[in-house]
Design an enzyme around this catalytic site. Structure first.
Site, PDB file in Angstrom:
ATOM      1  N   CYS A  26      -4.551   2.534 -26.399  1.00  0.00           N
ATOM      2  CA  CYS A  26      -4.984   2.773 -25.018  1.00  0.00           C
ATOM      3  C   CYS A  26      -4.296   1.853 -24.021  1.00  0.00           C
ATOM      4  O   CYS A  26      -4.567   1.906 -22.832  1.00  0.00           O
ATOM      5  CB  CYS A  26      -6.497   2.639 -24.900  1.00  0.00           C
ATOM      6  SG  CYS A  26      -7.086   0.983 -25.290  1.00  0.00           S
ATOM      7  N   GLU A  57      -6.252  -6.317 -29.460  1.00  0.00           N
ATOM      8  CA  GLU A  57      -5.488  -6.873 -28.332  1.00  0.00           C
ATOM      9  C   GLU A  57      -5.017  -8.284 -28.633  1.00  0.00           C
ATOM     10  O   GLU A  57      -4.221  -8.862 -27.905  1.00  0.00           O
ATOM     11  CB  GLU A  57      -6.369  -6.961 -27.081  1.00  0.00           C
ATOM     12  CG  GLU A  57      -6.948  -5.653 -26.646  1.00  0.00           C
ATOM     13  CD  GLU A  57      -7.897  -5.824 -25.475  1.00  0.00           C
ATOM     14  OE1 GLU A  57      -7.465  -5.613 -24.348  1.00  0.00           O
ATOM     15  OE2 GLU A  57      -9.074  -6.167 -25.702  1.00  0.00           O
ATOM     16  N   ARG A  71     -15.688   1.055 -22.724  1.00  0.00           N
ATOM     17  CA  ARG A  71     -15.492  -0.328 -23.137  1.00  0.00           C
ATOM     18  C   ARG A  71     -16.509  -1.219 -22.424  1.00  0.00           C
ATOM     19  O   ARG A  71     -16.734  -1.058 -21.223  1.00  0.00           O
ATOM     20  CB  ARG A  71     -14.074  -0.778 -22.761  1.00  0.00           C
ATOM     21  CG  ARG A  71     -13.755  -2.172 -23.243  1.00  0.00           C
ATOM     22  CD  ARG A  71     -12.324  -2.526 -22.970  1.00  0.00           C
ATOM     23  NE  ARG A  71     -12.067  -2.714 -21.554  1.00  0.00           N
ATOM     24  CZ  ARG A  71     -10.859  -2.986 -21.057  1.00  0.00           C
ATOM     25  NH1 ARG A  71      -9.812  -3.056 -21.866  1.00  0.00           N
ATOM     26  NH2 ARG A  71     -10.686  -3.149 -19.776  1.00  0.00           N
ATOM     27  N   ARG A 118       0.502 -11.888 -18.536  1.00  0.00           N
ATOM     28  CA  ARG A 118       0.702 -10.552 -17.983  1.00  0.00           C
ATOM     29  C   ARG A 118       0.655 -10.517 -16.462  1.00  0.00           C
ATOM     30  O   ARG A 118       1.042  -9.517 -15.855  1.00  0.00           O
ATOM     31  CB  ARG A 118      -0.302  -9.552 -18.569  1.00  0.00           C
ATOM     32  CG  ARG A 118      -1.732  -9.836 -18.193  1.00  0.00           C
ATOM     33  CD  ARG A 118      -2.689  -8.991 -19.002  1.00  0.00           C
ATOM     34  NE  ARG A 118      -2.947  -7.694 -18.397  1.00  0.00           N
ATOM     35  CZ  ARG A 118      -3.818  -6.805 -18.872  1.00  0.00           C
ATOM     36  NH1 ARG A 118      -4.494  -7.075 -19.986  1.00  0.00           N
ATOM     37  NH2 ARG A 118      -4.013  -5.671 -18.283  1.00  0.00           N
ATOM     38  N   HIS A 124       0.812  -1.218   0.000  1.00  0.00           N
ATOM     39  CA  HIS A 124       0.000   0.000   0.000  1.00  0.00           C
ATOM     40  C   HIS A 124       0.840   1.260   0.000  1.00  0.00           C
ATOM     41  O   HIS A 124       0.496   2.239  -0.645  1.00  0.00           O
ATOM     42  CB  HIS A 124      -0.963  -0.042   1.182  1.00  0.00           C
ATOM     43  CG  HIS A 124      -2.055  -1.036   0.951  1.00  0.00           C
ATOM     44  ND1 HIS A 124      -2.751  -1.633   1.945  1.00  0.00           N
ATOM     45  CD2 HIS A 124      -2.542  -1.540  -0.199  1.00  0.00           C
ATOM     46  CE1 HIS A 124      -3.633  -2.470   1.430  1.00  0.00           C
ATOM     47  NE2 HIS A 124      -3.522  -2.432   0.122  1.00  0.00           N
ATOM     48  N   ARG A 172     -12.717   1.887 -18.563  1.00  0.00           N
ATOM     49  CA  ARG A 172     -12.864   0.460 -18.237  1.00  0.00           C
ATOM     50  C   ARG A 172     -14.116   0.307 -17.370  1.00  0.00           C
ATOM     51  O   ARG A 172     -14.131   0.766 -16.238  1.00  0.00           O
ATOM     52  CB  ARG A 172     -11.641  -0.054 -17.479  1.00  0.00           C
ATOM     53  CG  ARG A 172     -10.355  -0.096 -18.308  1.00  0.00           C
ATOM     54  CD  ARG A 172      -9.197  -0.553 -17.425  1.00  0.00           C
ATOM     55  NE  ARG A 172      -8.026  -0.981 -18.178  1.00  0.00           N
ATOM     56  CZ  ARG A 172      -6.933  -0.250 -18.348  1.00  0.00           C
ATOM     57  NH1 ARG A 172      -6.853   0.960 -17.852  1.00  0.00           N
ATOM     58  NH2 ARG A 172      -5.904  -0.733 -19.032  1.00  0.00           N
ATOM     59  N   ASN A 184      -1.360  -3.907 -23.633  1.00  0.00           N
ATOM     60  CA  ASN A 184      -1.101  -4.831 -22.509  1.00  0.00           C
ATOM     61  C   ASN A 184      -1.400  -6.262 -22.950  1.00  0.00           C
ATOM     62  O   ASN A 184      -0.600  -7.169 -22.757  1.00  0.00           O
ATOM     63  CB  ASN A 184      -1.974  -4.484 -21.295  1.00  0.00           C
ATOM     64  CG  ASN A 184      -1.801  -3.050 -20.851  1.00  0.00           C
ATOM     65  OD1 ASN A 184      -0.775  -2.448 -21.120  1.00  0.00           O
ATOM     66  ND2 ASN A 184      -2.802  -2.503 -20.197  1.00  0.00           N
ATOM     67  N   ASP A 185      -2.575  -6.444 -23.523  1.00  0.00           N
ATOM     68  CA  ASP A 185      -2.915  -7.789 -23.981  1.00  0.00           C
ATOM     69  C   ASP A 185      -2.228  -8.129 -25.292  1.00  0.00           C
ATOM     70  O   ASP A 185      -1.851  -9.273 -25.511  1.00  0.00           O
ATOM     71  CB  ASP A 185      -4.440  -7.932 -24.119  1.00  0.00           C
ATOM     72  CG  ASP A 185      -5.064  -8.257 -22.771  1.00  0.00           C
ATOM     73  OD1 ASP A 185      -4.578  -9.200 -22.127  1.00  0.00           O
ATOM     74  OD2 ASP A 185      -5.997  -7.557 -22.362  1.00  0.00           O
TER      75      ASP A 185
HETATM   76  C1  PEP Z   1      -4.864  -3.577 -22.908  1.00  0.00           C
HETATM   77  O1  PEP Z   1      -4.947  -4.811 -22.945  1.00  0.00           O
HETATM   78  O2  PEP Z   1      -3.877  -2.946 -23.318  1.00  0.00           O
HETATM   79  C2  PEP Z   1      -5.971  -2.792 -22.336  1.00  0.00           C
HETATM   80  C3  PEP Z   1      -6.002  -1.490 -22.435  1.00  0.00           C
HETATM   81  O3  PEP Z   1      -6.918  -3.482 -21.670  1.00  0.00           O
HETATM   82  P1  PEP Z   1      -6.746  -4.017 -20.159  1.00  0.00           P
HETATM   83  O4  PEP Z   1      -5.402  -3.583 -19.663  1.00  0.00           O
HETATM   84  O5  PEP Z   1      -7.880  -3.455 -19.394  1.00  0.00           O
HETATM   85  O6  PEP Z   1      -6.855  -5.498 -20.361  1.00  0.00           O
HETATM   86 MG    MG Z   2      -6.848  -5.744 -22.486  1.00  0.00          MG
END
Ligand code: PEP
Ligand code: MG
Length: 868
Positions: free
Chosen positions: A798, A727, A633, A761, A490, A597, A750-751
């Site tokens: 994003c 993604e 989303r 991840r 934290h 999100r 990210n994905d």
């Molecule tokens: C991503 O996958 O980059 C994304 C923006 O979605 P999340 O991180 O919410 O899976």
């Molecule tokens: Mg994602």
């Protein structure tokens, strides 16, 4: 038949359970008090009251007739239930689980009926005693909420079969309700879906759910068990991802409560945003968290002499660069007297202190938002924890003072949590310590510790409790270095939220640094230099000043729309996680929201939000953005983001299973409700829909169909714009096909990085390799843009890549026209974009695509923009 104590009338008929069950010694040896077992889990009676035997025999026998309810797979522990429901755990030796069954021979299996004296487990004393620290056999009553155990005398020798204790039901009401429930308890098995196991927040949610019903609920993991109403007890189960738990609920609403809890356990909670350790500074957004370095040893080491030059490495908890002077903060330990004055008085005082602490925390919750509020909620659940309170009351009744009782009750749990070897739970131990400190301060009438700090203080501490962090004068703090704590602690989250550079899990050296030493803290590189050469200090000081000035200038210009130096419009918008983020985003210069999100509405609850509830939240966000674009989303559940009430099937590879839009199409009612709520947001045109995890054209068409049907049903004539997330590599590869039917594309790096590089991840060991700058990821972005262009669609990014100012030239060069980033990085990104021209961006993108690794791309960018 159950081995009950005989009725005094000598009638031979077993007495009611409340009159007692005689416990025979399960093994010969020396009988000791449970408080003398050298393991806080037993001595603290965390698993229940009991006694222990230092064995001289090597066969464990049934202490009463009953049923074997569990035998641990390592064969070192067994639980037996008597006919009246009393349950007793016998545990051969300490830490014997690690032997994985070597040296133990079980004679019974789960479900077997046994008579008093029947052999349960034999063991090889000679071998095992060489391998473990103690052979003591704790014998524990595990359902102390219904029964009490009495041991008339300890510290004497006993033979197997001697009467050593008795167990009595706690009174008519309990006995009869237990009797009624008897075998009718609802039993539900569930696997822990949260990747971090049961830690503070899920434990708090489960306790809350348990308290909503009248049923008495116990959760078991192997031979451990906990009351579902106790968050601390639940954490101490030490349940990790995928462990199978048994929920037993007794009472009229048992089935309902058990199912509610099963639903919570079956789905992961949203992890507190964990800062990643990127090599470049960017607002933390990647979900994975690096593993903490080896933690320091318990003994306080010697201070280094002044002037000694050292470098300490750790993990980045909050990026940034700082120069300052060291200030050590040691945890003050309040002195409390052990002996209490008067039982009633001590109980009254502790009750009052707990009430004040709860009121203080509740007031702070009301005044805080986001993660700080979440942390405080966990603290409130600890103050109200029934197990902690029970342990404290017991200690006070044993003659201890209120302060000593509270301190000891917490210390036992802290020791047990740290011992579980789970870094996430070890981090939560600091929260318990914080609650200890808060209540002791109230009891002793001491106010918060206000250490007087010099300017540019770099705090060195073993750990910092959230309340200690709150006591710091942050205008004086240039950085933080901690020996303990991890990036998900934290204090790390709080430092990141305040933009204070922090390095954590940096090892024992941290607490050896004397006060007043010059320090360079490079949190971007997770390194701390103590007493560096004067020349380096001067250089970094100048860099910090330049950075600060640049940041101030960038912030001053952040409200203006963003164009490249040669006039290309680039929209810089924010990623939002809920309505509370809107104000921060606008202050940071967001021109709208590129990714909202919607999971915040769906996670951590037991039922789905209604259409009206969703609509109210979406409309509030749209209103807050004052006409600026808003891209929401649809629910991206599954894999690391689960919603319990969707009843997702357990999957071997959840990241490749029912997640994102697949899960929505599998549960079309959830999707339909959300679409209806989104379609109602006004003014029409402001709010657009974004679909997560689109992999095929069928995915898009199926959702389109729902959107079209609901648009018609609502009588809405303006179509809503629908975009897809890129993604999954397939979406980039068939982007031309998808762009023919989507209004825009938004790349989730990210994905996309996860699926392109085949790196989970949420796997902390691979966090550093999950690099969105990797040329393979960049090539897929290039493909997505080419496909989109063929149909005149725009492409945004994003995922976390867009929050790195250094990524802007590459992304713009690839043809991206919208960057949706964390609010804190927008000023820097806009400043970077304003220096760029399209020719330079295209050249940089082309060069990046030709490089061999993400690291090479980042190196090239850092050379071209050393100040970024
Ligand atoms: C991503 O996958 O980059 C994304 C923006 O979605 P999340 O991180 O919410 O899976
Ligand atoms: Mg994602």
């Amino acid at each position: 038949m159950v081995d009950h104590l005989k009725d005094a009338s000598g009638g031979g008929k077993p007495l009611d359970a409340k009159d007692g069950l005689s416990l025979k010694a399960p093994i010969g040896g020396w009988l000791v008090s449970i408080a003398d077992v050298p393991d806080p889990v037993f001595s603290g009676r965390i698993l229940g009251d009991g006694f222990a035997i230092d064995p001289t025999d090597s066969i464990l026998r049934a202490p009463f007739a009953g049923v074997v309810t569990s035998i641990h797979r390592a064969h070192h522990a067994v639980t037996l239930r008597a006919e009246d429901g009393a349950e007793v755990l016998m545990h051969i030796g300490l830490d014997t689980v690690a032997l994985k069954g070597d040296g133990f021979t079980p004679h019974v299996a789960e479900g077997d009926r046994v008579n008093t004296g029947d052999p349960l487990i034999s063991f090889d004393m000679d071998i095992i005693s060489q391998l473990v620290r103690s052979m003591v056999v704790p014998v524990v009553l595990t359902n102390g909420e219904r029964f009490t155990l009495t041991v008339p005398a300890v510290d004497h020798e006993i033979a197997a079969g001697d009467a050593v204790a008795s167990i009595a039901a706690k009174g008519e009401a309990t006995a009869s309700s237990a009797g009624e429930a008897g075998g009718d308890a609802t039993v539900v098995k569930v696997r822990v879906a949260d990747p971090n196991g049961i830690h503070a927040r899920p434990a708090g949610l489960i306790a809350e759910a348990a308290k909503t019903g009248a049923a008495e609920v116990i959760i078991r993991l192997g031979d451990r068990k906990a009351s579902a109403a106790s968050p601390v007890g639940l954490m101490l189960l030490g349940a990790v991802h995928n462990d199978e738990l048994t929920i037993e609920a007794k009472g009229a609403d048992g089935a309902e409560v058990a199912n509610r809890i099963a639903a919570l356990l079956g789905g992961p909670e949203a992890t507190m945003a964990a800062a990643s350790a990127p090599a470049l500074a960017a607002a933390p957004e990647v979900v994975a968290s690096p593993v903490a370095n080896a933690l320091p040893t318990a003994d306080a080491p010697e201070l280094w002499g002044p002037g000694v030059a050292k470098t300490i490495e750790g993990n980045t908890a909050s990026p940034g660069l700082a120069v300052g002077v060291s200030v050590r903060i040691t945890s003050e330990d309040f002195e409390v007297s052990e002996t209490g004055a008067d039982v009633e008085l001590e109980i009254k005082e502790l009750r009052a202190a707990l009430k004040t602490a709860a009121a203080d925390i509740s007031a702070k919750i009301a005044a805080s938002k986001g993660q700080q509020a979440e942390i405080l909620k966990a603290h409130l659940s600890f103050v109200e924890d029934p197990d902690l309170r029970d342990a404290a009351w017991t200690l006070i009744r044993d003659g201890k003072s209120a302060g000593y009782a509270w301190k000891t009750a917490i210390d036992r749990q802290v020791a047990a949590l740290r011992k579980l070897g789970n870094p996430v739970l070890a981090e939560r131990a600091s929260d318990l310590e914080d609650v200890r400190r808060r209540v002791l301060a109230i009891l002793l009438g001491v106010s918060g510790s206000a250490t007087v700090l010099p300017d540019n203080a770099i705090i060195f501490a073993a750990d910092l409790l959230p309340s200690q962090f709150a006591d710091l004068d942050l205008t004086k703090v240039a950085g933080i270095v901690l020996a303990y704590a991890g990036p998900t602690a934290h204090v790390s989250i709080l430092a990141a939220s305040k933009g204070i550079p922090a390095v954590v899990a940096a090892g024992v050296g941290v607490v050896c640094v004397p006060d007043g030493q010059p320090v360079i803290l490079d949190a971007d590189q997770a390194s701390v230099r103590i007493n560096p050469p004067e020349g380096d200090l001067a250089d970094i000081r100048a860099t910090v000043i330049r950075r600060r000035e640049r940041l101030a200038a960038n912030r001053a210009a952040t409200q203006d729309d963003c164009y490249t130096a040669d006039g290309k419009r680039i929209e810089v918008v924010a990623n939002l996680g809920g309505p509370a983020d809107v104000a921060v985003a606008l202050e940071g210069g967001a021109e709208g929201c590129g990714l909202m999100r919607s999971e915040f509405l769906f996670l951590n609850r037991t039922t789905a939000p209604s259409e009206d509830e969703q609509y109210a939240q979406y409309q509030a966000i749209a209103d807050g953005l004052k006409g600026r674009p808003l891209i929401i989303r649809t629910l991206d559940a599954g894999a690391d983001k689960d919603v319990p009430y969707a009843n997702l099937p357990k999957e071997e590879n959840p990241a490749l299973g029912l997640r994102g839009v697949r899960m929505s199409l599998w549960q079309p009612e959830l999707l339909r409700t959300q679409i209806r709520a989104l379609l109602r947001v006004k003014p029409y045109g402001q709010c657009k829909i974004l679909l997560p995890m689109i992999a095929t054209i069928a995915d898009l068409r199926d959702v389109r169909k729902v959107i079209d049907e609901e648009t018609k049903a609502l009588g809405r004539t303006t179509p809503i714009e629908v975009g897809i997330m890129v993604e999954v590599p397939s979406a980039a590869l068939i982007s031309k096909t998808l762009a023919a039917e989507a209004d825009f594309l938004s790349v989730g790096t990210n994905d996309l990085a996860q699926y392109t590089l085949a790196i989970d991840r949420v796997n902390p060991r691979l966090a550093k390799q999950l690099d969105p700058f990797h040329p393979a990821v960049l090539r897929l972005i290039q493909l997505a843009v080419e496909g989109a262009k063929a149909h005149g669609r725009w492409v945004g990014v994003c995922g976390s890549l867009s929050s790195f100012p250094l990524a802007a030239p590459v992304l713009i060069g690839l043809g991206v026209t919208e960057l949706s980033a964390t609010s804190g990085s927008i000023a820097e990104i806009k400043a970077m974009v304003r220096t760029l021209d399209m020719n330079k961006c295209k050249a940089v993108a082309e060069a990046a695509l030709a490089l061999e690794s993400g690291e090479a791309v980042r190196r090239m960018l850092a050379q071209s923009w050393p100040e970024a």
